[in-house]
Motif scaffolding. Structure first.
Motif, PDB file in Angstrom:
ATOM      1  N   UNK A 107       9.838  -3.565  10.245  1.00 57.31           N
ATOM      2  CA  UNK A 107      10.119  -4.292   8.988  1.00 57.31           C
ATOM      3  C   UNK A 107       9.479  -3.991   7.649  1.00 57.31           C
ATOM      4  N   UNK A 108       8.326  -3.126   7.704  1.00 62.91           N
ATOM      5  CA  UNK A 108       7.648  -2.901   6.535  1.00 62.91           C
ATOM      6  C   UNK A 108       8.527  -1.930   5.611  1.00 62.91           C
ATOM      7  N   UNK A 109       9.719  -1.180   5.891  1.00 56.69           N
ATOM      8  CA  UNK A 109      10.469  -0.738   4.714  1.00 56.69           C
ATOM      9  C   UNK A 109      11.239  -1.780   4.152  1.00 56.69           C
ATOM     10  N   UNK A 110      11.646  -2.811   4.511  1.00 52.69           N
ATOM     11  CA  UNK A 110      12.065  -3.864   3.875  1.00 52.69           C
ATOM     12  C   UNK A 110      11.269  -4.530   2.702  1.00 52.69           C
ATOM     13  N   UNK A 111      10.064  -4.072   2.852  1.00 51.75           N
ATOM     14  CA  UNK A 111       9.093  -4.490   1.698  1.00 51.75           C
ATOM     15  C   UNK A 111       8.813  -3.212   0.696  1.00 51.75           C
ATOM     16  N   UNK A 112       8.791  -2.001   1.177  1.00 48.75           N
ATOM     17  CA  UNK A 112       8.623  -1.064   0.513  1.00 48.75           C
ATOM     18  C   UNK A 112       9.643  -0.325  -0.360  1.00 48.75           C
ATOM     19  N   UNK A 130       0.927  -1.102  -0.148  1.00 56.51           N
ATOM     20  CA  UNK A 130       0.168   0.187  -0.004  1.00 56.51           C
ATOM     21  C   UNK A 130       0.868   1.306  -0.054  1.00 56.51           C
ATOM     22  N   UNK A 131       1.953   1.287   0.912  1.00 52.77           N
ATOM     23  CA  UNK A 131       2.844   2.661   0.839  1.00 52.77           C
ATOM     24  C   UNK A 131       3.462   2.569  -0.230  1.00 52.77           C
ATOM     25  N   UNK A 132       4.195   1.693  -1.090  1.00 51.07           N
ATOM     26  CA  UNK A 132       4.689   1.957  -2.227  1.00 51.07           C
ATOM     27  C   UNK A 132       3.857   2.117  -3.046  1.00 51.07           C
ATOM     28  N   UNK A 133       2.928   1.759  -3.491  1.00 54.43           N
ATOM     29  CA  UNK A 133       1.738   2.213  -4.587  1.00 54.43           C
ATOM     30  C   UNK A 133       1.488   3.545  -4.347  1.00 54.43           C
ATOM     31  N   UNK A 134       1.136   3.839  -3.046  1.00 55.71           N
ATOM     32  CA  UNK A 134       0.785   5.445  -2.908  1.00 55.71           C
ATOM     33  C   UNK A 134       2.073   6.368  -3.154  1.00 55.71           C
ATOM     34  N   UNK A 135       3.289   5.948  -2.671  1.00 53.04           N
ATOM     35  CA  UNK A 135       4.564   6.613  -2.809  1.00 53.04           C
ATOM     36  C   UNK A 135       4.859   6.771  -4.588  1.00 53.04           C
ATOM     37  N   UNK A 136       4.421   5.665  -5.168  1.00 56.03           N
ATOM     38  CA  UNK A 136       4.812   5.637  -6.686  1.00 56.03           C
ATOM     39  C   UNK A 136       3.957   6.289  -7.422  1.00 56.03           C
ATOM     40  N   UNK A 186      -3.490  -6.260 -12.742  1.00 53.78           N
ATOM     41  CA  UNK A 186      -2.965  -6.901 -13.879  1.00 53.78           C
ATOM     42  C   UNK A 186      -1.555  -6.546 -14.695  1.00 53.78           C
ATOM     43  N   UNK A 187      -1.199  -5.235 -14.133  1.00 49.29           N
ATOM     44  CA  UNK A 187      -0.139  -4.627 -15.143  1.00 49.29           C
ATOM     45  C   UNK A 187       1.068  -4.630 -13.997  1.00 49.29           C
ATOM     46  N   UNK A 188       0.758  -3.742 -12.823  1.00 55.46           N
ATOM     47  CA  UNK A 188       1.963  -3.384 -11.943  1.00 55.46           C
ATOM     48  C   UNK A 188       2.328  -4.524 -11.007  1.00 55.46           C
ATOM     49  N   UNK A 218      10.019  -2.544  -3.739  1.00 56.05           N
ATOM     50  CA  UNK A 218       8.864  -2.494  -4.567  1.00 56.05           C
ATOM     51  C   UNK A 218       8.926  -1.122  -5.305  1.00 56.05           C
ATOM     52  N   UNK A 219       9.277  -0.080  -4.445  1.00 55.47           N
ATOM     53  CA  UNK A 219       9.657   1.084  -5.278  1.00 55.47           C
ATOM     54  C   UNK A 219      10.727   1.011  -6.316  1.00 55.47           C
ATOM     55  N   UNK A 220      11.619   0.570  -5.983  1.00 56.12           N
ATOM     56  CA  UNK A 220      12.692   0.352  -7.118  1.00 56.12           C
ATOM     57  C   UNK A 220      12.091  -0.768  -8.408  1.00 56.12           C
ATOM     58  N   UNK A 221      11.032  -1.283  -8.069  1.00 56.75           N
ATOM     59  CA  UNK A 221      10.594  -2.313  -9.177  1.00 56.75           C
ATOM     60  C   UNK A 221       9.616  -1.274  -9.868  1.00 56.75           C
ATOM     61  N   UNK A 222       8.779  -0.664  -9.133  1.00 55.21           N
ATOM     62  CA  UNK A 222       7.731   0.326  -9.794  1.00 55.21           C
ATOM     63  C   UNK A 222       8.671   1.473 -10.596  1.00 55.21           C
ATOM     64  N   UNK A 223       9.729   1.708 -10.210  1.00 50.60           N
ATOM     65  CA  UNK A 223      10.531   2.815 -10.897  1.00 50.60           C
ATOM     66  C   UNK A 223      10.924   2.305 -12.233  1.00 50.60           C
ATOM     67  N   UNK A 224      11.020   0.935 -12.509  1.00 49.19           N
ATOM     68  CA  UNK A 224      11.394   0.323 -13.809  1.00 49.19           C
ATOM     69  C   UNK A 224      10.269   0.150 -14.890  1.00 49.19           C
TER      70      UNK A 224
END
Length: 295
Positions: free
Chosen positions: A170-175, A93-99, A206-208, A178-184
């Protein structure tokens, strides 16, 4: 007048010397790793095979057959799984919102998440104590507003308190993965999906997320390994009512000075972590081969 000639060198000797150079360069770090990681593991395995005088039974059967071990094993696995699932949900959730959801201060939030990665885990537990403890700020505020004298919030010494503290830490270890993957991700791909009438939820599903699955799996596996072996949060938060394998190892080895019993528990902990890691590597390699075959 004689002409000095260079000494003849055997080509085979030079080739042999070059083939030994990589081994010589690799040997020092291998010895360091064996000394740092290999020797403690061998020492623990050796200590676990000892049978102290007076016990009458093998240490392994005594420790593994106890109800305390079974309860600690179940509590360790259940806390680790629940914490990992919570980190995956909150981190996604946090990674999607930030990205993908621009808002003022998103950069500050991202830097705060990075800051949590640099903090020791006991600071999170101290913050939880100051906020949610029986004499914490939340209970003090509730008592001031309602006049209740007994603490309304009292979950820190329960498995729930440990799980919430581990999710927070430990949530930042997931964020981050994911942010690095979303950036690509290709923005054109997202624009095409949106132009075809796909809703934001469908684009995300289906995409992200399919493109970010390796990063999500890597972050989740790392969190599961870390929570499986977490000791500081359990000690500071749930020491009164939560006994996990790391806490039981500490009690056996430091408090009661039962080194063979602690070595048995440590061996089980190592085997559990190695099994989880090898399973992750196997599943991830199978997924990578399947994905490359489809491409």
């Amino acid at each position: 007048m004689t002409v000095a000639t260079a000494p003849h060198r055997d080509p085979g000797y030079s080739a042999t010397q070059r083939s030994w150079l990589p081994i010589l360069w690799t040997l020092p770090p291998v010895l360091v790793v064996l000394g740092i990681a290999g020797y403690p593991i061998v020492r623990v395995l050796t200590e676990s095979t000892r049978t102290p005088t007076g016990r009458g039974t093998a240490v392994w059967s005594e420790v593994l057959g106890s109800a305390v071990f079974r309860d600690a094993l179940w509590r360790t696995v259940s806390i680790a799984v629940c914490s990992t699932l919570g980190c995956l949900v909150l981190g996604t959730f946090l990674a999607v919102v930030l990205a993908f959801v621009p808002f003022p201060g998103s950069g500050v939030v991202g830097r705060l998440i990075d800051t949590i990665l640099t903090l020791p885990s006991f600071l999170i537990t101290l913050a939880f104590t100051f906020l949610y403890g029986t004499a914490g700020a939340i209970n003090a505020l509730i008592a001031e507003l309602t006049g209740v004298t007994t603490p309304v919030i009292d979950f820190l010494t329960t498995p729930l308190g440990v799980i919430l503290a581990e999710i927070t830490y430990f949530t930042p270890f997931v964020v981050r993965p994911l942010l690095a993957a979303f950036a690509q991700l290709s923005r054109e791909q997202l624009d095409v999906a949106a132009s075809l009438g796909a809703s934001p939820w469908r684009v995300l599903r289906q995409v992200v997320l399919p493109e970010a699955w390796p990063a999500l799996a890597a972050g989740g596996s790392l969190v599961l390994l870390l929570t499986l072996n977490e000791f500081g949060i359990v000690l500071f938060t749930g020491a009164k009512g939560v006994i996990t394998l790391p806490a039981l190892i500490y009690t056996r080895g430091i408090v009661t000075f039962d080194l063979p019993g602690a070595a048995v528990l440590a061996t089980v902990q190592v085997l559990l972590s190695l099994t989880l890691y090898l399973t992750y590597r196997f599943v991830f390699s199978r997924f990578a081969r399947t994905r490359s075959t489809k491409d």
